[in-house]
Design an enzyme around this catalytic site. Structure first.
Site, PDB file in Angstrom:
ATOM      1  N   PHE A 247     -10.790  91.292 -43.187  1.00  0.00           N
ATOM      2  CA  PHE A 247      -9.372  91.618 -43.370  1.00  0.00           C
ATOM      3  C   PHE A 247      -9.014  91.833 -44.841  1.00  0.00           C
ATOM      4  O   PHE A 247      -8.054  92.533 -45.157  1.00  0.00           O
ATOM      5  CB  PHE A 247      -8.486  90.483 -42.839  1.00  0.00           C
ATOM      6  N   GLY A 249     -10.529  93.413 -47.285  1.00  0.00           N
ATOM      7  CA  GLY A 249     -10.652  94.815 -47.698  1.00  0.00           C
ATOM      8  C   GLY A 249      -9.600  95.692 -47.033  1.00  0.00           C
ATOM      9  O   GLY A 249      -9.034  96.590 -47.652  1.00  0.00           O
ATOM     10  N   GLU A 250      -9.334  95.403 -45.751  1.00  0.00           N
ATOM     11  CA  GLU A 250      -8.337  96.183 -45.010  1.00  0.00           C
ATOM     12  C   GLU A 250      -6.957  96.035 -45.660  1.00  0.00           C
ATOM     13  O   GLU A 250      -6.224  97.016 -45.836  1.00  0.00           O
ATOM     14  CB  GLU A 250      -8.299  95.685 -43.546  1.00  0.00           C
ATOM     15  N   ARG A 251      -6.630  94.823 -46.041  1.00  0.00           N
ATOM     16  CA  ARG A 251      -5.309  94.588 -46.649  1.00  0.00           C
ATOM     17  C   ARG A 251      -5.225  95.184 -48.052  1.00  0.00           C
ATOM     18  O   ARG A 251      -4.182  95.692 -48.459  1.00  0.00           O
ATOM     19  CB  ARG A 251      -5.018  93.081 -46.667  1.00  0.00           C
ATOM     20  N   ALA A 254      -4.780  98.904 -47.857  1.00  0.00           N
ATOM     21  CA  ALA A 254      -3.407  99.199 -47.424  1.00  0.00           C
ATOM     22  C   ALA A 254      -2.453  99.096 -48.619  1.00  0.00           C
ATOM     23  O   ALA A 254      -1.552  99.919 -48.792  1.00  0.00           O
ATOM     24  CB  ALA A 254      -2.978  98.237 -46.322  1.00  0.00           C
TER      25      ALA A 254
END
Ligand SMILES: Cc1cc2nc3c(=O)[nH]c(=O)nc-3n(C[C@H](O)[C@H](O)[C@H](O)COP(=O)(O)OP(=O)(O)OC[C@H]3O[C@@H](n4cnc5c(N)ncnc54)[C@H](O)[C@@H]3O)c2cc1C
Length: 388
Positions: A247, A249-251, A254
Site C-alpha cells: 500500500f 507505494g500505491e499511496r 497517488a
C-alpha cells in the site's frame, strides 16, 4: 544522502535523463488525451495502451532487470506519475498504475523465480494485464476482515469467495490476491498470484462509476479455484503485512500524481481565465480568483514538498516512511477536493460540461480520498504513528 534533500531544487533531484524520460512519458500521455471522452463513454480503453506503455518501459521502472525491469529508483516513478496526468484521464492512469505500481511491486519483492517469470515478466512486457484483489463486498478499509478463503489441498490452494472494486478486473490475466488461509483477523491472510484462466473464476458486473470511467472496475468470483500453492507471495498468514507494505507505494504514487494533476488543473484554469471575459475583463483579473489561485499554488507547493519528502524517505528506508506517505496521501487527497472545486467554478457553466478537462478532473479527483485507503483510514494510521 540526508533529509536535507527536501530543500533541494527539482533540477537537483531530476537529471537530464529524467527530463528525457519525462518528455517520452508526456508525449505518450498527450497522444491518449484526445480519446479521453470517447473511452469514458465506452467505460474501457483499448488493450493496446498497456502494450504501448510497456514498450516505453513504464511497467518495470524499479523492477529487477532479470525479469525485464529497469532497476531504477522511485524518482523515476515520480517523473512517470507526474507526466501521466497529461492523458487528462485518471481512469487510464489508474489502470496503468495498477499494472506498474499496485499489483506488481510485491511480486518483484517477494515472488519466487517461477512466479516472476510467469507473472511479473509478462506484466512488464505488457503481455499480461494485472489487477490487485484486496477489497471485498464486506469492506475495503478493514483489510483484516478478508473473507475469501484459500484452503490447502496437497500442493494447491482451493479458493472460494468474492472481491469487489477490482480495477482491470474484467480483463486481468492475473490478480495479486489477498485470501484467508488462517484464523480470523490480520494474522490469517495470505497473498498469492492468481491466474484468471483458472476454472471456477468469473467476472460479474462492471461497476458504473461517476469518475475514472475509462477504467473497468469489476466484481469477481472464485468457486473452487485450484491454484498451485507455490504461487504464494511471501509467507503464509503474513499477507496482511505484505499488503500494508504494498500500500505504501500505491499511496505514494497517488500523492505524487495527484499533485501533478492539481498543478495542471490550476494552469488550465489560469489559461481559461485569461481568455474568458466578464464585465469587460478577463475573469482571472478578478481579485477573488487571483487570491484563490495563489492560495492553491501555495498549498500545492507544500503538498509537492511533502510528497517529495516521502519519496526521499521511502527510497532510503522502504519500511520507515509510513508516516510521511500517509500524510502525503491525506493532504493531497483533501487538497484535491478544494482545488478542483475552485478550478471548476472558475470555468462557470463550461465547467459543468464535458467541453473542458476540468469536469473530468473534478469527478475523477473525487476518488483520491477513497481508493487505496480512505482519508479516515489515513488519519487512523497517523494516530498510531503519532502514538495518540
Ligand atoms: C474506482 C475504484 C477502484 C478501486 N480499485 C481497487 C482495486 O483495484 N483493488 C482493490 O482491492 N480495491 C479497490 N478499490 C477499493 C477501495 O480501496 C475501497 O473502496 C476503499 O478502501 C474503501 O473501502 P470501502 O469502499 O469498502 O469503504 P468502507 O470500508 O465500507 O468505508 C466506508 C466509510 O467508512 C469509513 N471508515 C471505515 N473504517 C473506519 C474507521 N476505522 N474509522 C473511521 N472511519 C472509517 C471510511 O473511511 C469510509 O468513509 C477501488 C475502489 C474504487 C471506488
Amino acid at each position: 544522502m540526508s533529509d536535507s534533500r527536501i530543500v533541494m531544487q527539482d533540477d537537483e533531484i531530476f537529471t537530464e535523463e529524467h527530463k528525457t524520460f519525462r518528455q517520452t512519458v508526456r508525449k505518450f500521455a498527450e497522444s491518449l488525451a484526445p480519446h479521453a471522452e470517447e473511452w469514458d463513454e465506452a467505460g474501457i480503453f483499448p488493450k493496446e495502451v498497456f502494450k504501448q506503455a510497456a514498450d516505453l518501459g513504464l511497467f518495470g521502472i524499479r523492477f529487477d532487470p532479470e525479469y525485464g525491469g529497469m532497476g531504477l529508483d522511485w524518482w523515476w516513478t515520480a517523473a512517470y506519475a507526474e507526466e501521466l496526468v497529461h492523458t487528462t484521464n485518471a481512469g487510464v492512469n489508474m489502470a496503468l498504475m495498477v499494472q506498474s505500481d499496485m499489483a506488481t511491486p510485491i511480486i518483484d519483492e517477494l515472488g519466487s523465480d517461477e512466479v516472476k517469470r510467469n507473472f511479473l515478466a509478462p506484466a512488464i512486457k505488457g503481455d499480461m494485464i494485472a489487477a490487485l484483489g484486496i477489497s471485498e463486498p464486506g469492506g475495503g478499509s478493514d483489510v483484516a476482515a478478508i473473507r475469501t478463503t484459500a484452503r490447502r489441498d496437497g500442493d494447491d490452494y482451493i479458493i472460494n469467495g468474492q472481491k469487489l472494486w477490482i480495477t482491470n478486473g474484467t480483463r486481468a490475466d492475473f490478480i495479486t490476491l489477498g485470501v484467508r488461509t488462517g484464523d480470523d483477523g490480520y494474522g490469517g491472510i495470505t497473498l498469492l498470484c492468481f491466474p484468471t484462466d483458472c476454472k471456477g473464476f468469473s467476472v460479474g458486473n462492471k461497476l458504473k462509476k461517476i469518475g475514472n470511467k475509462s477504467s473497468d472496475t469489476a466484481e469477481i468470483f472464485f468457486e473452487d479455484c485450484r491454484v498451485p500453492a507455490r504461487y504464494i507471495l511471501g509467507h503464509e498468514n503474513m499477507g496482511f503485512y505484505h499488503i500494508m507494505t504494498n500500500f505504501q507505494g500505491e499511496r505514494l504514487i497517488a500523492a505524487v500524481g495527484g499533485v501533478a494533476g492539481l498543478e495542471k488543473a490550476v494552469k488550465d484554469a489560469i489559461n481559461y481565465g485569461r481568455e474568458r471575459k466578464a464585465f469587460g475583463r478577463p475573469i482571472v483579473k478578478f481579485q477573488v480568483w487571483k487570491h484563490k489561485l495563489v492560495e492553491h499554488m501555495a498549498s500545492i507547493e507544500a503538498a509537492k514538498r511533502l510528497s517529495y519528502f516521502a519519496v526521499d524517505k521511502f527510497i532510503k528506508n522502504p519500511m520507515g516512511a509510513t508516516r510521511e506517505i500517509t500524510m502525503a496521501k491525506l493532504f493531497v487527497g483533501e487538497l484535491t477536493q478544494r482545488v478542483l472545486y475552485d478550478c471548476m467554478q472558475m470555468h462557470g457553466g463550461f465547467g459543468y460540461t464535458t467541453e473542458y478537462p476540468i469536469s473530468r478532473a473534478w469527478t475523477d479527483g473525487r476518488l483520491i480520498t477513497i481508493g487505496g485507503g480512505t482519508t479516515e483510514i489515513m488519519k487512523e494510521i497517523l494516530v498510531k504513528c503519532e502514538g495518540l
